[in-house]
Scaffold this active site. Structure first.
Site, PDB file in Angstrom:
ATOM      1  N   ASP A   1      -2.794  -9.163  -1.028  1.00  0.00           N
ATOM      2  CA  ASP A   1      -3.118  -8.439  -2.254  1.00  0.00           C
ATOM      3  C   ASP A   1      -2.330  -7.153  -2.431  1.00  0.00           C
ATOM      4  O   ASP A   1      -2.302  -6.603  -3.512  1.00  0.00           O
ATOM      5  CB  ASP A   1      -4.610  -8.096  -2.259  1.00  0.00           C
TER       6      ASP A   1
ATOM      7  N   ASP B   1       2.176  -6.552   1.148  1.00  0.00           N
ATOM      8  CA  ASP B   1       2.212  -8.007   1.344  1.00  0.00           C
ATOM      9  C   ASP B   1       3.336  -8.667   0.549  1.00  0.00           C
ATOM     10  O   ASP B   1       3.674  -9.822   0.790  1.00  0.00           O
ATOM     11  CB  ASP B   1       0.878  -8.643   0.917  1.00  0.00           C
TER      12      ASP B   1
ATOM     13  N   ASP C   1      -3.883 -11.746   4.885  1.00  0.00           N
ATOM     14  CA  ASP C   1      -3.970 -10.296   5.030  1.00  0.00           C
ATOM     15  C   ASP C   1      -5.436  -9.908   5.228  1.00  0.00           C
ATOM     16  O   ASP C   1      -6.329 -10.629   4.791  1.00  0.00           O
ATOM     17  CB  ASP C   1      -3.389  -9.678   3.753  1.00  0.00           C
TER      18      ASP C   1
HETATM   19  P1  ADP Z   1      -3.306  -4.086   5.650  1.00  0.00           P
HETATM   20  O1  ADP Z   1      -2.239  -4.975   6.189  1.00  0.00           O
HETATM   21  O2  ADP Z   1      -4.576  -4.263   6.408  1.00  0.00           O
HETATM   22  O3  ADP Z   1      -3.506  -4.244   4.147  1.00  0.00           O
HETATM   23  P2  ADP Z   1      -1.631  -1.653   5.423  1.00  0.00           P
HETATM   24  O4  ADP Z   1      -0.318  -2.206   5.862  1.00  0.00           O
HETATM   25  O5  ADP Z   1      -1.806  -1.292   3.987  1.00  0.00           O
HETATM   26  O6  ADP Z   1      -2.856  -2.557   5.937  1.00  0.00           O
HETATM   27  O7  ADP Z   1      -1.878  -0.335   6.254  1.00  0.00           O
HETATM   28  C1  ADP Z   1      -1.765  -0.326   7.637  1.00  0.00           C
HETATM   29  C2  ADP Z   1      -2.364   0.917   8.216  1.00  0.00           C
HETATM   30  O8  ADP Z   1      -1.662   2.086   7.768  1.00  0.00           O
HETATM   31  C3  ADP Z   1      -3.787   1.143   7.819  1.00  0.00           C
HETATM   32  O9  ADP Z   1      -4.662   0.442   8.662  1.00  0.00           O
HETATM   33  C4  ADP Z   1      -3.915   2.632   7.948  1.00  0.00           C
HETATM   34  O10 ADP Z   1      -4.192   2.962   9.280  1.00  0.00           O
HETATM   35  C5  ADP Z   1      -2.543   3.149   7.583  1.00  0.00           C
HETATM   36  N1  ADP Z   1      -2.483   3.577   6.184  1.00  0.00           N
HETATM   37  C6  ADP Z   1      -1.868   2.953   5.167  1.00  0.00           C
HETATM   38  N2  ADP Z   1      -1.987   3.638   4.021  1.00  0.00           N
HETATM   39  C7  ADP Z   1      -2.715   4.747   4.291  1.00  0.00           C
HETATM   40  C8  ADP Z   1      -3.188   5.857   3.534  1.00  0.00           C
HETATM   41  N3  ADP Z   1      -2.959   5.997   2.223  1.00  0.00           N
HETATM   42  N4  ADP Z   1      -3.900   6.781   4.177  1.00  0.00           N
HETATM   43  C9  ADP Z   1      -4.140   6.671   5.470  1.00  0.00           C
HETATM   44  N5  ADP Z   1      -3.737   5.661   6.255  1.00  0.00           N
HETATM   45  C10 ADP Z   1      -3.027   4.712   5.696  1.00  0.00           C
HETATM   46 MG    MG Z   2      -4.253  -5.816   1.836  1.00  0.00          MG
END
Ligand code: ADP
Ligand code: MG
Length: 417
Positions: free
Chosen positions: A293, A297, A96
Site C-alpha cells: 500500500d 512498496d 507488506d
Molecule cells: P512497512 O514496510 O512496514 O510499511 P516502512 O518501510 O514504511 O514500513 O518503514 C520502515 C520503518 O521505518 C518503520 O518501521 C519505522 O521504524 C521507520 N519509519 C518510516 N517512516 C517513519 C516516520 N515518518 N517516522 C518515524 N519512523 C519512520
Molecule cells: Mg505499508
C-alpha cells in the site's frame, strides 16, 4: 491483450484458411462423386456457414470482460487482461505489513523520554512528523493533538524511506525513526536497547527521536491486525500459495504480527529498494505477487509478476500495481486469484467446446456421413448451430460468476450471493 488471447488469435488465423480449403475440397469431391453442381455448392456453403471461428474468437475476450466485471462489482480492479490471466498462477504472495496486514491506523502506546522532557520529545516529534505521510507520523500527530502539543515550522525536512525522517528544528539537526537510522548517527546504550527489545517483543514498533549526539526518547506505536487478515492468509495457504511478509519494520515486531496471522516466512528490516530486490530473489522460486500500500512498496509492486495495491494506499502504489483492491481487505487477494482461475478455466472450456463443435460440425456439414448413415445438414440448420455455439460461449461465462463466488472467502463476493 491477455497472452491466451494471442494463442486464440493464432488458432483463428490458421482456422479460417483451413475451413476455406475444406469447403473447396468438399465442393470438388461432391462434384466428382455426384456431378450435381447445386448439391456440391450447398455442401460447400454449408461448411462455410457452420464453421465458427467466432466461438474461438469470443472465448477469451468475453471471459476477460466478464471476469473484469465480476471483479469490479466486488471491488477488485484488474488494470489489464494479463493481470487477470496471470493472477491465478502465482505461487508466492509477498505481503507488506503496515497498512496491508495491519489496519495502518497505528496509535501511540508508550512515550519514554530519555534525555529530553516528555513535552520536548513530543514537540520535536511533532515538528518532524508533520511533514511525513507515513501512518506512524499520523499516530504521533494524533497523540500530540490529544496532549495539546504543537511545534513551530521546521526549517528543513527530509523523508528517509524505510528508515524515518530528519530535519532542522530551531537550528538543531533532529531525526526520528528506527534503530538502524539512529545507529547510523550514534551508539545507543544498553538501557535504550533493552527498552527497544521489550517494546518490539510486545508487537509494538519503537521509534526513536534524537538530536545531534543525544537520544531524546522513544515513542512506541502499535497497529492492530485487520479483522480478516488471518482468514485471508489461511485461505491463501489452502490454495497452495506461500505467504511471505516483507516489511521495513524490525524483526521482533514483524515476527509477533506474522505469528498472529499465521505467516511463517518473515523478511524484516528491508529498505524500499530492498523490497524490490527481495521480490527478484523470490521470483526465482516461482511466480510472485506483491501486495502493498505504501510509497515504499511501489518498486516491489512493479518488479513482481503481479502487483496488487490496496485502494486506500498511496497513489504511487496504486499506479505501480496491476490489481487494485478497493475494499482494502486481504481476503480479496484470494478472491482475485480465484476469479482469475475461474476466468482461465472458462477460457479453456470455451476453446475446448468450440474445437469439439467444429470437429463434429464441419464433417457433418460437408456430408461425410451421407454414404454411411445418410445424415445430412441443410445450410439453415448450419446457420442455427453456428449462432447457438456463440450463444453457448457467452452463457458459459455465467460460470465465472458462480465458480468464483462459491470458492471465495465469505466476506468477498457478497454482492453475488
Ligand atoms: P512497512 O514496510 O512496514 O510499511 P516502512 O518501510 O514504511 O514500513 O518503514 C520502515 C520503518 O521505518 C518503520 O518501521 C519505522 O521504524 C521507520 N519509519 C518510516 N517512516 C517513519 C516516520 N515518518 N517516522 C518515524 N519512523 C519512520
Ligand atoms: Mg505499508
Amino acid at each position: 491483450k491477455a497472452p491466451i488471447a494471442r494463442i486464440a488469435d493464432k488458432v483463428s488465423g490458421v482456422f479460417v484458411p483451413i475451413v476455406l480449403l475444406i469447403a473447396v475440397v468438399t465442393f470438388s469431391i461432391w462434384m466428382i462423386l455426384d456431378k450435381d453442381i447445386g448439391f456440391a455448392l450447398t455442401k460447400g456453403v454449408c461448411v462455410l456457414v457452420i464453421s465458427c471461428p467466432c466461438a474461438l474468437g469470443l472465448a477469451t475476450p468475453v471471459a476477460i470482460m466478464v471476469g473484469n466485471g465480476v471483479g469490479a462489482r466486488n471491488g477488485i480492479l484488474f488494470k489489464n487482461a494479463t493481470a487477470l490471466e496471470q493472477a491465478g498462477k502465482i505461487k508466492i504472495a509477498a505481503i507488506d505489513k503496515t497498512g496491508t496486514i495491519t489496519e495502518g491506523n497505528p496509535s501511540v502506546t508508550d512515550i519514554i523520554p530519555i534525555s529530553a522532557e516528555k513535552n520536548e520529545l513530543l514537540e520535536i516529534a511533532h515538528a518532524l512528523e508533520q511533514n511525513s505521510e507515513h501512518p506512524f507520523a499520523k499516530a504521533i500527530l494524533a497523540e500530540c493533538e490529544l496532549k495539546n502539543i504543537s511545534s513551530e515550522k521546521i526549517d528543513f525536512f527530509e523523508n528517509l524511506p524505510g528508515a524515518g525522517v530528519k530535519g532542522t528544528y530551531k537550528n538543531v539537526n533532529v531525526f526520528g525513526g528506527n534503530i538502524r537510522l539512529i545507529e547510523s548517527q550514534m551508539k545507543p546504550d544498553e538501557k535504550v536497547k533493552e527498552s527497544l527489545d521489550k517494546l518490539s517483543k510486545e508487537g509494538k514498533t519503537p521509534l526513536m527521536f534524537a538530536k545531534e549526539g543525544e537520544i531524546l526518547g522513544i515513542i512506541a506505536v502499535a497497529d492492530v491486525v485487520k479483522a480478516d487478515s488471518k482468514d485471508a492468509i489461511t485461505k491463501l495457504k489452502q490454495m497452495g500459495i506461500k505467504p511471505v511478509m516483507i516489511t521495513g519494520d524490525n524483526i521482533n515486531t514483524a515476527t509477533v504480527i506474522a505469528r498472529q496471522v499465521g505467516i511463517e516466512n518473515v523478511i524484516a528490516d528491508v529498505l524500499p529498494d530492498g523490497k524490490e530486490q527481495t521480490i527478484r530473489e523470490l521470483k526465482k522460486a516461482g511466480i510472485v505477487m506483491m501486495v502493498g500500500d505504501g510509497i515504499n512498496d511501489a518498486p516491489a509492486l512493479t518488479s513482481a509478476d503481479i502487483g496488487t495495491a490496496l485502494g486506500a494506499g498511496t497513489d504511487i502504489a496504486i499506479d505501480s500495481a496491476d490489481i487494485i483492491l478497493t475494499k482494502n481487505s486481504l481476503s480479496d487477494v484470494a478472491s482475485a486469484i480465484l476469479l482469475s482461475r475461474a476466468v482461465l478455466r472458462n477460457i479453456k472450456e470455451n476453446l475446448f467446446w468450440a474445437f469439439c463443435y467444429n470437429v463434429i460440425g464441419i464433417p457433418l456439414a460437408a456430408g461425410l456421413w451421407i454414404p454411411f448413415t445418410g445424415w445430412e445438414l441443410s445450410p439453415m440448420f448450419g446457420a442455427a448451430a453456428m449462432s447457438l455455439s456463440s450463444f453457448c460461449v457467452i452463457t458459459n461465462e455465467e460460470a465465472i460468476n458462480t465458480e468464483a463466488a462459491k470458492k471465495a472467502p465469505a466476506r468477498a463476493f457478497k454482492a453475488l450471493r
